[in-house]
Scaffold this motif. Structure first.
Motif, PDB file in Angstrom:
ATOM      1  N   THR A 199       0.830  -1.217   0.000  1.00  0.00           N
ATOM      2  CA  THR A 199       0.000   0.000   0.000  1.00  0.00           C
ATOM      3  C   THR A 199       0.858   1.259   0.000  1.00  0.00           C
ATOM      4  OG1 THR A 199      -0.172  -0.076   2.419  1.00  0.00           O
ATOM      5  CG2 THR A 199      -1.919  -1.144   1.142  1.00  0.00           C
ATOM      6  N   ASP A 200       1.960   1.257   0.771  1.00  0.00           N
ATOM      7  CA  ASP A 200       2.770   2.471   0.892  1.00  0.00           C
ATOM      8  C   ASP A 200       3.754   2.638  -0.259  1.00  0.00           C
ATOM      9  OD1 ASP A 200       1.430   2.896   3.183  1.00  0.00           O
ATOM     10  OD2 ASP A 200       3.168   2.924   4.516  1.00  0.00           O
ATOM     11  N   GLN A 201       4.409   1.547  -0.653  1.00  0.00           N
ATOM     12  CA  GLN A 201       5.430   1.676  -1.697  1.00  0.00           C
ATOM     13  C   GLN A 201       4.843   1.528  -3.092  1.00  0.00           C
ATOM     14  OE1 GLN A 201       7.259  -0.281  -4.030  1.00  0.00           O
ATOM     15  NE2 GLN A 201       8.864   1.274  -4.286  1.00  0.00           N
ATOM     16  N   ARG A 202       3.870   0.641  -3.239  1.00  0.00           N
ATOM     17  CA  ARG A 202       3.262   0.430  -4.556  1.00  0.00           C
ATOM     18  C   ARG A 202       2.052   1.336  -4.790  1.00  0.00           C
ATOM     19  NH1 ARG A 202       3.398  -4.680  -6.731  1.00  0.00           N
ATOM     20  NH2 ARG A 202       1.924  -3.818  -8.249  1.00  0.00           N
ATOM     21  N   GLY A 203       1.481   1.891  -3.719  1.00  0.00           N
ATOM     22  CA  GLY A 203       0.329   2.766  -3.856  1.00  0.00           C
ATOM     23  C   GLY A 203      -0.982   2.039  -4.080  1.00  0.00           C
ATOM     24  N   LEU A 204      -1.047   0.729  -3.760  1.00  0.00           N
ATOM     25  CA  LEU A 204      -2.276  -0.039  -3.949  1.00  0.00           C
ATOM     26  C   LEU A 204      -3.247   0.206  -2.806  1.00  0.00           C
ATOM     27  CD1 LEU A 204      -0.830  -3.506  -5.068  1.00  0.00           C
ATOM     28  CD2 LEU A 204      -1.523  -1.597  -6.506  1.00  0.00           C
ATOM     29  N   SER A 205      -4.510  -0.011  -3.060  1.00  0.00           N
ATOM     30  CA  SER A 205      -5.481  -0.016  -1.972  1.00  0.00           C
ATOM     31  C   SER A 205      -5.275  -1.283  -1.146  1.00  0.00           C
ATOM     32  CB  SER A 205      -6.909   0.010  -2.525  1.00  0.00           C
ATOM     33  OG  SER A 205      -7.198  -1.214  -3.199  1.00  0.00           O
ATOM     34  N   PHE A 206      -5.888  -1.322   0.030  1.00  0.00           N
ATOM     35  CA  PHE A 206      -5.699  -2.478   0.904  1.00  0.00           C
ATOM     36  C   PHE A 206      -6.149  -3.767   0.217  1.00  0.00           C
ATOM     37  CE2 PHE A 206      -7.464  -5.425   4.073  1.00  0.00           C
ATOM     38  CZ  PHE A 206      -6.341  -5.654   4.852  1.00  0.00           C
ATOM     39  N   MET A 207      -7.339  -3.755  -0.381  1.00  0.00           N
ATOM     40  CA  MET A 207      -7.858  -4.975  -0.989  1.00  0.00           C
ATOM     41  C   MET A 207      -7.057  -5.366  -2.225  1.00  0.00           C
ATOM     42  SD  MET A 207      -9.948  -6.364   0.914  1.00  0.00           S
ATOM     43  CE  MET A 207     -10.030  -7.719  -0.261  1.00  0.00           C
ATOM     44  N   ASP A 208      -6.584  -4.390  -3.005  1.00  0.00           N
ATOM     45  CA  ASP A 208      -5.744  -4.721  -4.158  1.00  0.00           C
ATOM     46  C   ASP A 208      -4.438  -5.359  -3.702  1.00  0.00           C
ATOM     47  OD1 ASP A 208      -7.526  -3.907  -6.063  1.00  0.00           O
ATOM     48  OD2 ASP A 208      -6.693  -1.893  -6.289  1.00  0.00           O
TER      49      ASP A 208
ATOM     50  N   LEU B 133      -3.584  11.677  -3.972  1.00  0.00           N
ATOM     51  CA  LEU B 133      -2.271  12.319  -4.097  1.00  0.00           C
ATOM     52  C   LEU B 133      -1.589  12.406  -2.745  1.00  0.00           C
ATOM     53  CD1 LEU B 133      -3.253  15.195  -6.549  1.00  0.00           C
ATOM     54  CD2 LEU B 133      -1.759  13.270  -7.086  1.00  0.00           C
ATOM     55  N   TRP B 134      -2.347  12.739  -1.701  1.00  0.00           N
ATOM     56  CA  TRP B 134      -1.761  12.875  -0.366  1.00  0.00           C
ATOM     57  C   TRP B 134      -1.279  11.551   0.188  1.00  0.00           C
ATOM     58  CZ3 TRP B 134      -5.959  16.707   1.810  1.00  0.00           C
ATOM     59  CH2 TRP B 134      -5.610  18.005   1.428  1.00  0.00           C
ATOM     60  N   ARG B 135      -1.786  10.442  -0.329  1.00  0.00           N
ATOM     61  CA  ARG B 135      -1.264   9.147   0.121  1.00  0.00           C
ATOM     62  C   ARG B 135       0.133   8.900  -0.428  1.00  0.00           C
ATOM     63  NH1 ARG B 135      -6.778   7.224  -0.255  1.00  0.00           N
ATOM     64  NH2 ARG B 135      -6.482   6.365  -2.346  1.00  0.00           N
ATOM     65  N   MET B 136       0.486   9.624  -1.505  1.00  0.00           N
ATOM     66  CA  MET B 136       1.823   9.464  -2.081  1.00  0.00           C
ATOM     67  C   MET B 136       2.802  10.528  -1.597  1.00  0.00           C
ATOM     68  SD  MET B 136       1.103   8.326  -6.023  1.00  0.00           S
ATOM     69  CE  MET B 136      -0.033   9.663  -6.414  1.00  0.00           C
ATOM     70  N   THR B 137       2.331  11.744  -1.395  1.00  0.00           N
ATOM     71  CA  THR B 137       3.199  12.830  -0.942  1.00  0.00           C
ATOM     72  C   THR B 137       2.343  13.875  -0.247  1.00  0.00           C
ATOM     73  OG1 THR B 137       4.836  14.478  -1.648  1.00  0.00           O
ATOM     74  CG2 THR B 137       2.985  14.092  -3.122  1.00  0.00           C
ATOM     75  N   GLU B 138       2.932  14.591   0.683  1.00  0.00           N
ATOM     76  CA  GLU B 138       2.153  15.546   1.467  1.00  0.00           C
ATOM     77  C   GLU B 138       1.826  16.821   0.687  1.00  0.00           C
ATOM     78  OE1 GLU B 138       4.386  16.212   5.015  1.00  0.00           O
ATOM     79  OE2 GLU B 138       3.584  14.430   6.010  1.00  0.00           O
ATOM     80  N   LYS B 139       2.656  17.171  -0.298  1.00  0.00           N
ATOM     81  CA  LYS B 139       2.438  18.421  -1.038  1.00  0.00           C
ATOM     82  C   LYS B 139       2.651  18.196  -2.535  1.00  0.00           C
ATOM     83  CE  LYS B 139       3.804  21.265   2.897  1.00  0.00           C
ATOM     84  NZ  LYS B 139       4.815  22.202   3.458  1.00  0.00           N
ATOM     85  N   PRO B 140       1.654  17.613  -3.212  1.00  0.00           N
ATOM     86  CA  PRO B 140       1.784  17.409  -4.647  1.00  0.00           C
ATOM     87  C   PRO B 140       1.925  18.743  -5.381  1.00  0.00           C
ATOM     88  CG  PRO B 140      -0.461  16.973  -3.897  1.00  0.00           C
ATOM     89  CD  PRO B 140       0.380  17.130  -2.681  1.00  0.00           C
ATOM     90  N   LEU B 141       2.630  18.703  -6.517  1.00  0.00           N
ATOM     91  CA  LEU B 141       2.907  19.900  -7.312  1.00  0.00           C
ATOM     92  C   LEU B 141       1.927  19.981  -8.473  1.00  0.00           C
ATOM     93  CD1 LEU B 141       6.714  19.213  -7.335  1.00  0.00           C
ATOM     94  CD2 LEU B 141       5.744  21.282  -6.351  1.00  0.00           C
ATOM     95  N   LEU B 142       1.082  20.991  -8.501  1.00  0.00           N
ATOM     96  CA  LEU B 142       0.136  21.184  -9.599  1.00  0.00           C
ATOM     97  C   LEU B 142       0.809  22.011 -10.684  1.00  0.00           C
ATOM     98  CD1 LEU B 142      -1.781  20.093  -7.462  1.00  0.00           C
ATOM     99  CD2 LEU B 142      -3.489  21.726  -8.241  1.00  0.00           C
ATOM    100  N   CYS B 143       0.982  21.404 -11.839  1.00  0.00           N
ATOM    101  CA  CYS B 143       1.725  22.015 -12.941  1.00  0.00           C
ATOM    102  C   CYS B 143       0.804  22.088 -14.156  1.00  0.00           C
ATOM    103  CB  CYS B 143       2.985  21.202 -13.233  1.00  0.00           C
ATOM    104  SG  CYS B 143       4.100  21.934 -14.426  1.00  0.00           S
ATOM    105  N   PHE B 144      -0.188  22.975 -14.090  1.00  0.00           N
ATOM    106  CA  PHE B 144      -1.162  23.093 -15.172  1.00  0.00           C
ATOM    107  C   PHE B 144      -0.678  24.080 -16.223  1.00  0.00           C
ATOM    108  CE2 PHE B 144      -4.996  21.761 -12.341  1.00  0.00           C
ATOM    109  CZ  PHE B 144      -4.450  20.481 -12.273  1.00  0.00           C
ATOM    110  N   ASP B 145      -1.325  24.064 -17.366  1.00  0.00           N
ATOM    111  CA  ASP B 145      -0.904  24.896 -18.492  1.00  0.00           C
ATOM    112  C   ASP B 145      -0.874  26.372 -18.113  1.00  0.00           C
ATOM    113  OD1 ASP B 145      -0.934  22.503 -19.749  1.00  0.00           O
ATOM    114  OD2 ASP B 145      -2.540  22.962 -21.158  1.00  0.00           O
ATOM    115  N   GLY B 146      -0.015  27.130 -18.824  1.00  0.00           N
ATOM    116  CA  GLY B 146       0.142  28.541 -18.520  1.00  0.00           C
ATOM    117  C   GLY B 146      -0.939  29.436 -19.081  1.00  0.00           C
ATOM    118  N   ASP B 147      -1.908  28.883 -19.837  1.00  0.00           N
ATOM    119  CA  ASP B 147      -2.979  29.721 -20.372  1.00  0.00           C
ATOM    120  C   ASP B 147      -4.043  29.969 -19.307  1.00  0.00           C
ATOM    121  OD1 ASP B 147      -4.323  27.320 -20.184  1.00  0.00           O
ATOM    122  OD2 ASP B 147      -4.378  26.956 -22.330  1.00  0.00           O
TER     123      ASP B 147
END
Length: 621
Positions: free
Chosen positions: A73-82, A291-305
């Motif tokens: 769950t922590d390293q692979r990012g799977l749900s518990f049942m998966d 996203l928070w299960r993978m990192t505490e502060k994900p980086l949102l990198c959306f288009d510049g328009d």
């Protein structure tokens, strides 16, 4: 699903933990244990140990700890049942089904996975065949390598209404419709949903195909088309490339969120394997939690328009109610008109790395968005800014975070506008009361004991009076909730007490002093009782006659509101005076000396006015 402790223990016993971890991390034998460099944080010497006998891993550097299931769950990012299902398949164990209906649903889902796998194989075959020439040319023109095309499973849906339907006829139309591959229209035969499109498989965290995204190759709309929601696919709960991003994010400690899957693929080819994208919708609450299960502060990198920046702002607003200590969003501002793919191709991976390193926190993105929303030249404009910022704060569910946001907004607001205040402060509104006959405005009342006490104790004296009033009249808390929510008293005990009062008033319709006092712990109880017996009675809103309701209570509320406003303003005045004093100490000039004296006078007028308007002896006014 009936997973008994005995069944889970048997599953753990059948899994060799060091072998499981050794698939993605280099492990070394160390006596009866294994050691490795921790995959959960960057380190040069190994502090990560694996004990097969006890069935757990532990890092002495970052305290990561768990068993085989936790690893999945922590390293692979799977749900518990998966995670359970994958480990059980390797261990040769049957996962118990809770009831026949659930077993039927699981069997049906497995059949749909078979359909999606067959569809993916057919799309890949079409891309590599004669009909795939134009699609291959498009991929080459986009700069995608053969390896990238293979890794991300690019395929082609031929421009034919029944191509896929015919190829997968063994599954039958009903199952193809349920998988989202055929469109069913009343009175007409079902036909292929995807036609004349470059196909990109969308996978779940276990890497199984659950949906498709298709980009049109000729003229037409929509440019991108995703599978509809199916038993396998919920676009609001799915992130594209999660299966590949999750293990990569464990190494880099970050997750990059971009707008579309083509951006994800372009970044992966450029060396950024830790990128994901939502699927045709604004970032949802469920996706933010993922996203928070993978990192505490994900980086949102959306288009510049403008569309990309609006999408970033929508994500910011959606995250506010979900914020929790340590978890937030960071924002990367791309050059106007560019997406991540454009930036990497034009300026290289280093340019994106630099932008990622200079990302904005959520609080800064909100502040800049509101400051740039319109002119701020008039008092009304500035009041509008404060109101918009207050609305954002009100949407934050966590009380502690809400107060820190209030602190941050207030600091930015003062830095922007306090330097413009050149005239000495003069109170107005409810503080200005009618003078008794014979009063001469040229007369100056000598400072009394209260004034001296206030000047000696500073802002804390007024804070004590306000808190005492709220304790005596808890009904006033709700009336002034918004004004108080962005204020943090300098004394930690007072700050903790105010926090409790705000939270209680928010969750209860009626609140009295006795009820409020009884819920406090021993430390805060002592603080509260001390305030109730303090000299805060010098303030009009703390007098006994205001406890009985009616006009007196209304006046108390008005006076208290003005006191809260001044209480929040005084720290800024103190800070300005401190800065002026420091400047004068470094270089004494006529200008620095004059500024220091002006602020001292302003502070004295400020303090004397507060006490003058709220003395115990009303006749002295």
């Amino acid at each position: 699903m009936a997973l008994t402790p005995q069944w889970l223990d048997e599953l753990r016993a059948r899994v060799t933990l060091s072998a499981l971890i050794g698939r993605t991390v280099k492990v070394t034998k160390a006596g009866r244990e294994f050691k490795a460099c921790c995959p959960f944080h960057n380190e040069k010497s190994p502090s990560f140990t694996i004990n097969d006998e006890k069935g757990f891993y532990h890092c002495f550097g970052c305290s990561a700890h768990g068993d085989a299931i936790r690893w999945m769950t922590d390293q692979r990012g799977l749900s518990f049942m998966d995670a359970i299902k994958e480990l059980a398949a390797e261990a040769g164990m049957e996962v118990p089904a809770p009831d026949p209906k659930a077993a039927q649903r699981a069997e049906k889902a497995n059949s749909l996975y078979d359909v999606m796998t067959a569809a993916q194989d057919w799309f890949v075959k079409q891309l590599l065949g004669v009909e795939g020439s134009a699609a291959r040319g498009y991929l080459k023109q986009r700069g995608f390598t053969v390896q990238t095309i293979r890794d991300f499973g690019f395929g082609l849906a031929s421009d034919n209404r029944t191509g896929l339907k015919t190829a997968l006829k063994q599954f039958g139309d009903p199952m193809l419709i349920e998988a989202g591959l055929l469109i069913s229209v009343d009175g007409k035969a079902p036909y292929d949903r995807f036609r004349g499109r470059l196909m990109i498989p969308i996978r779940d965290p276990r890497g199984r195909v659950i949906a498709f995204g298709g980009r049109i190759l000729a003229e037409g709309e929509p440019k991108y088309l995703n599978s509809p929601d199916t038993p396998l696919f919920d676009k609001g709960r799915t992130l594209y490339n999660l299966d590949k991003c999750s293990p990569a994010a464990r190494q880099t400690g970050r997750v990059i969120v971009v707008e579309g899957y083509m951006d994800v693929i372009a970044l992966a080819q450029a060396g950024f394997a830790d990128a994901v994208a939502p699927l045709g919708t604004a970032l949802t609450e469920q996706q933010i939690q993922m996203l928070w299960r993978m990192t505490e502060k994900p980086l949102l990198c959306f288009d510049g328009d403008s569309a990309g920046q609006k999408a970033a702002m929508r994500a910011a607003l959606r995250a506010l109610p979900l914020l929790k200590p340590g978890h937030s969003l960071q924002f990367v501002t791309l050059p106007e008109g560019q997406d991540p793919d454009d930036l990497v191709k034009a300026s290289g991976a280093a340019a994106l790395t630099a932008l990622l390193g200079s990302s904005q926190p959520l609080v800064e993105r909100l502040w800049r968005a509101e400051v740039s929303a319109g002119p701020l030249d008039t008092p009304e404009d500035r009041a509008g800014l404060r109101q918009r910022l207050g609305t954002h704060m009100a949407n934050i569910a966590d009380g502690e975070i809400r107060r820190h946001y209030g602190d941050a907004f207030r600091e930015r607001f003062d830095n922007l506008f306090v330097p413009r205040r050149n005239a000495p402060f003069t109170p107005s509104g409810p503080f200005v009361r009618a003078r008794k006959p014979g009063w001469n405005k040229t007369q100056t009342l000598p400072p009394g004991a209260e004034t001296k006490s206030f000047n000696a104790k500073g802002s804390d004296f007024l804070v004590q009076g306000v808190l005492a009033a709220l304790l005596r009249h808890p009904a006033l808390i709700a009336q002034h909730h918004e004004a108080l929510s962005d204020f943090v008293p300098p004394d930690p005990n007072h700050a903790a007490l105010l926090n409790v009062m705000l939270n209680e008033s928010f969750g209860k319709e009626t609140l009295d002093t006795e009820c409020l006092i009884t819920i406090l712990d021993e430390k805060l109880y002592n603080v509260a009782t001390a305030l109730l017996h303090s000299n805060g009675m010098v303030f009009a809103f703390n007098r006994a006659e205001f406890g009985t309701g009616g006009d007196g209570f209304t006046n108390a509320s008005k006076d208290l509101g003005e006191a809260i406003r001044l209480m929040k303003q005084r720290p800024a005045l103190e800070e300005a005076l401190e800065r002026a004093t420091q400047s004068a100490g470094l270089e004494m000039t006529e200008e620095t000396f004059a500024e220091q004296q002006r602020l001292r006078h302003e502070k004295k007028v400020f303090d004397d006015r507060i006490i003058e308007f709220f003395r115990r002896d009303a006749n002295s006014l």
